[in-house]
Motif scaffolding. Structure first.
Motif, PDB file in Angstrom:
ATOM      1  N   ARG A  61       8.285   1.357   2.256  1.00 59.34           N
ATOM      2  CA  ARG A  61       9.605   0.694   2.365  1.00 59.34           C
ATOM      3  C   ARG A  61       9.597  -0.153   3.454  1.00 59.34           C
ATOM      4  O   ARG A  61       9.059   0.311   4.430  1.00 59.34           O
ATOM      5  N   LEU A  62      10.019  -1.431   3.400  1.00 59.03           N
ATOM      6  CA  LEU A  62      10.061  -2.471   4.341  1.00 59.03           C
ATOM      7  C   LEU A  62      11.260  -2.767   5.026  1.00 59.03           C
ATOM      8  O   LEU A  62      12.331  -2.537   4.304  1.00 59.03           O
ATOM      9  N   GLY A  63      11.460  -3.322   6.013  1.00 63.12           N
ATOM     10  CA  GLY A  63      12.442  -3.203   6.984  1.00 63.12           C
ATOM     11  C   GLY A  63      12.609  -4.875   7.297  1.00 63.12           C
ATOM     12  O   GLY A  63      11.884  -5.565   6.985  1.00 63.12           O
ATOM     13  N   SER A  64      13.691  -5.199   8.073  1.00 69.23           N
ATOM     14  CA  SER A  64      13.946  -6.404   8.525  1.00 69.23           C
ATOM     15  C   SER A  64      12.976  -7.290   9.248  1.00 69.23           C
ATOM     16  O   SER A  64      12.883  -8.363   8.906  1.00 69.23           O
ATOM     17  N   ASP A 114       8.878 -11.495   8.965  1.00 72.10           N
ATOM     18  CA  ASP A 114       7.343 -12.271   8.916  1.00 72.10           C
ATOM     19  C   ASP A 114       6.839 -12.539   7.658  1.00 72.10           C
ATOM     20  O   ASP A 114       6.407 -13.618   7.671  1.00 72.10           O
ATOM     21  N   LEU A 115       7.304 -12.053   6.562  1.00 77.36           N
ATOM     22  CA  LEU A 115       6.899 -12.391   5.212  1.00 77.36           C
ATOM     23  C   LEU A 115       7.334 -13.863   4.798  1.00 77.36           C
ATOM     24  O   LEU A 115       6.828 -14.595   4.334  1.00 77.36           O
ATOM     25  N   PHE A 116       8.665 -14.081   5.544  1.00 74.87           N
ATOM     26  CA  PHE A 116       9.313 -15.456   5.078  1.00 74.87           C
ATOM     27  C   PHE A 116       8.636 -16.369   6.226  1.00 74.87           C
ATOM     28  O   PHE A 116       8.527 -17.626   5.815  1.00 74.87           O
ATOM     29  N   LYS A 117       8.136 -16.114   7.248  1.00 70.82           N
ATOM     30  CA  LYS A 117       7.441 -16.923   7.970  1.00 70.82           C
ATOM     31  C   LYS A 117       6.061 -17.387   7.469  1.00 70.82           C
ATOM     32  O   LYS A 117       5.918 -18.647   7.378  1.00 70.82           O
ATOM     33  N   VAL A 118       5.457 -16.537   6.967  1.00 64.51           N
ATOM     34  CA  VAL A 118       4.234 -16.502   6.038  1.00 64.51           C
ATOM     35  C   VAL A 118       4.676 -17.737   4.607  1.00 64.51           C
ATOM     36  O   VAL A 118       3.834 -18.673   4.494  1.00 64.51           O
ATOM     37  N   GLY A 168      -0.729  -3.067   3.906  1.00 66.38           N
ATOM     38  CA  GLY A 168       0.861  -2.988   4.168  1.00 66.38           C
ATOM     39  C   GLY A 168       1.554  -2.528   2.985  1.00 66.38           C
ATOM     40  O   GLY A 168       2.740  -2.667   2.985  1.00 66.38           O
ATOM     41  N   LEU A 169       0.894  -1.946   2.027  1.00 62.76           N
ATOM     42  CA  LEU A 169       1.747  -1.520   0.687  1.00 62.76           C
ATOM     43  C   LEU A 169       1.802  -0.024   0.694  1.00 62.76           C
ATOM     44  O   LEU A 169       2.999   0.641   0.141  1.00 62.76           O
ATOM     45  N   THR A 170       1.317   0.689   1.420  1.00 59.72           N
ATOM     46  CA  THR A 170       1.454   2.295   1.463  1.00 59.72           C
ATOM     47  C   THR A 170       1.344   2.738   2.911  1.00 59.72           C
ATOM     48  O   THR A 170       1.079   1.937   3.818  1.00 59.72           O
ATOM     49  N   LEU A 171       2.031   3.950   3.239  1.00 60.77           N
ATOM     50  CA  LEU A 171       2.095   4.668   4.384  1.00 60.77           C
ATOM     51  C   LEU A 171       1.623   6.056   4.119  1.00 60.77           C
ATOM     52  O   LEU A 171       2.113   6.639   3.108  1.00 60.77           O
ATOM     53  N   TYR A 172       0.751   6.427   5.188  1.00 55.71           N
ATOM     54  CA  TYR A 172       0.397   8.063   5.183  1.00 55.71           C
ATOM     55  C   TYR A 172       1.713   8.664   5.904  1.00 55.71           C
ATOM     56  O   TYR A 172       1.946   8.049   7.011  1.00 55.71           O
ATOM     57  N   VAL A 183       3.121 -11.180  -2.140  1.00 58.73           N
ATOM     58  CA  VAL A 183       4.143 -11.174  -3.167  1.00 58.73           C
ATOM     59  C   VAL A 183       4.105  -9.587  -3.362  1.00 58.73           C
ATOM     60  O   VAL A 183       5.512  -9.142  -3.632  1.00 58.73           O
ATOM     61  N   ALA A 184       3.360  -8.799  -3.405  1.00 56.32           N
ATOM     62  CA  ALA A 184       3.365  -7.154  -3.544  1.00 56.32           C
ATOM     63  C   ALA A 184       4.353  -6.573  -2.432  1.00 56.32           C
ATOM     64  O   ALA A 184       5.188  -5.688  -2.782  1.00 56.32           O
ATOM     65  N   GLN A 185       4.448  -7.315  -1.213  1.00 55.20           N
ATOM     66  CA  GLN A 185       5.262  -6.540  -0.184  1.00 55.20           C
ATOM     67  C   GLN A 185       6.701  -7.043  -0.658  1.00 55.20           C
ATOM     68  O   GLN A 185       7.755  -6.425  -0.543  1.00 55.20           O
ATOM     69  N   LEU A 186       6.804  -8.304  -1.021  1.00 55.42           N
ATOM     70  CA  LEU A 186       8.239  -8.947  -1.433  1.00 55.42           C
ATOM     71  C   LEU A 186       8.961  -8.066  -2.463  1.00 55.42           C
ATOM     72  O   LEU A 186       9.985  -7.806  -2.383  1.00 55.42           O
TER      73      LEU A 186
END
Length: 217
Positions: free
Chosen positions: A71-74, A79-83, A57-61, A153-156
Motif C-alpha cells: 500500500r502506498l502513502g502520500s 515521489d512518483l509525481f516528481k518522477v 517497490g511493489l511488494t512488502l514482506y 506505472v505499477a506503483q501508480l
C-alpha cells in the motif's frame, strides 16, 4: 517465453502486469505455495521473483504474514509525481513532431480507455490511461526509461486502487489525455507541456486528498 528471460524474470513481469492490470490489489497476500503451483516453478524461483517485486517497490514482506502487495502513502505519491514530471514533461519538450505510429499508439490507448469507460470498467480505464502516459515517456526513445516508467506505472496503479470511488476519480482524465495528444499531433509542444503540467498537478492533488487521513471514514 522470450529468449534471455529466466523463469524468475518471466514470473516477475507477469505479477507486475497483474498489478498494472488491477488484478492484484494493495494488501493482497502473495502466497509462495499458490505461486509455486500456479507457475509450476520451484520455491527458489518464486522467492527470487518476489524479492525483485520488493526491490521494485511493489511488494512488502510483513512479519508473520509473508509477502503482501504494497500500500502506498502520500510520500510515495509525491515521489512518483516528481518522477512523472521529470520524465513526461521532458519527453514532451524534447519531442519531434509525432510520427504516425506514435500517434496511433496513443490513440489506441485513448480508444481503449473510452471503451472501458463505456462499460464502466473503471479498473481498465486506469490501466489504459496509464498506457497513454507510457507512450508519452516512449517519445524519449529510451528503453531504460521505458522499463523504469513501467515500474512507476505499477506503483501508480496501486495508488489508484485505493480510490474509494474509482469512477469519480477516473472520469475526468480522458478528455485531458486526448487534448495532450492533439496538441502534440499539431506540433504545439509548449501548449502540450502546459496541459501535461496542469494534468499532473491536478492528478497529484486529487490522489493526495484521497490519501489524507480525513478522507477515511
Amino acid at each position: 517465453m522470450s529468449s534471455g528471460l529466466s523463469l524468475a524474470d518471466h514470473i516477475t513481469l507477469e505479477l507486475r502486469a497483474d498489478i498494472i492490470g488491477g488484478r492484484l490489489l494493495p494488501g493482497m497476500a502473495l502466497v509462495e505455495n499458490d505461486l509455486v503451483s500456479a507457475y509450476n516453478a520451484s520455491r527458489n524461483t518464486i522467492r527470487e521473483a518476489l524479492h525483485r517485486l520488493g526491490q521494485e517497490g511493489l511488494t512488502l514482506y510483513v512479519r508473520n504474514k509473508g509477502v503482501m502487495v504494497r500500500r502506498l502513502g502520500s510520500d510515495d505519491v509525491r515521489d512518483l509525481f516528481k518522477v512523472r514530471r521529470t520524465l513526461e514533461l521532458q519527453a514532451i519538450s524534447a519531442s519531434q513532431p509525432l510520427r504516425d505510429y506514435q500517434s496511433d499508439r496513443m490513440l489506441e490507448a485513448l480508444e481503449a480507455t473510452e471503451l472501458a469507460r463505456e462499460r464502466e470498467d473503471w479498473r481498465a480505464v486506469g490501466t489504459h490511461s496509464l498506457a497513454f502516459h507510457q507512450h508519452i515517456v516512449g517519445l524519449l526513445r529510451s528503453p531504460l526509461f521505458d522499463e523504469f516508467f513501467t515500474n512507476v506505472v505499477a506503483q501508480l496503479r496501486l495508488v489508484f486502487c485505493t480510490a474509494p470511488d474509482e469512477s469519480r476519480f477516473q472520469a475526468p482524465w480522458l478528455a485531458r489525455d486526448r487534448q495532450i495528444h492533439d496538441l502534440l499531433a499539431d506540433g504545439d509542444k509548449r501548449a502540450a507541456g502546459d496541459a501535461m503540467s496542469l494534468y499532473l498537478d491536478d492528478s497529484e492533488h486529487l490522489l493526495l486528498q484521497m490519501l489524507a487521513p480525513s478522507s477515511h471514514h
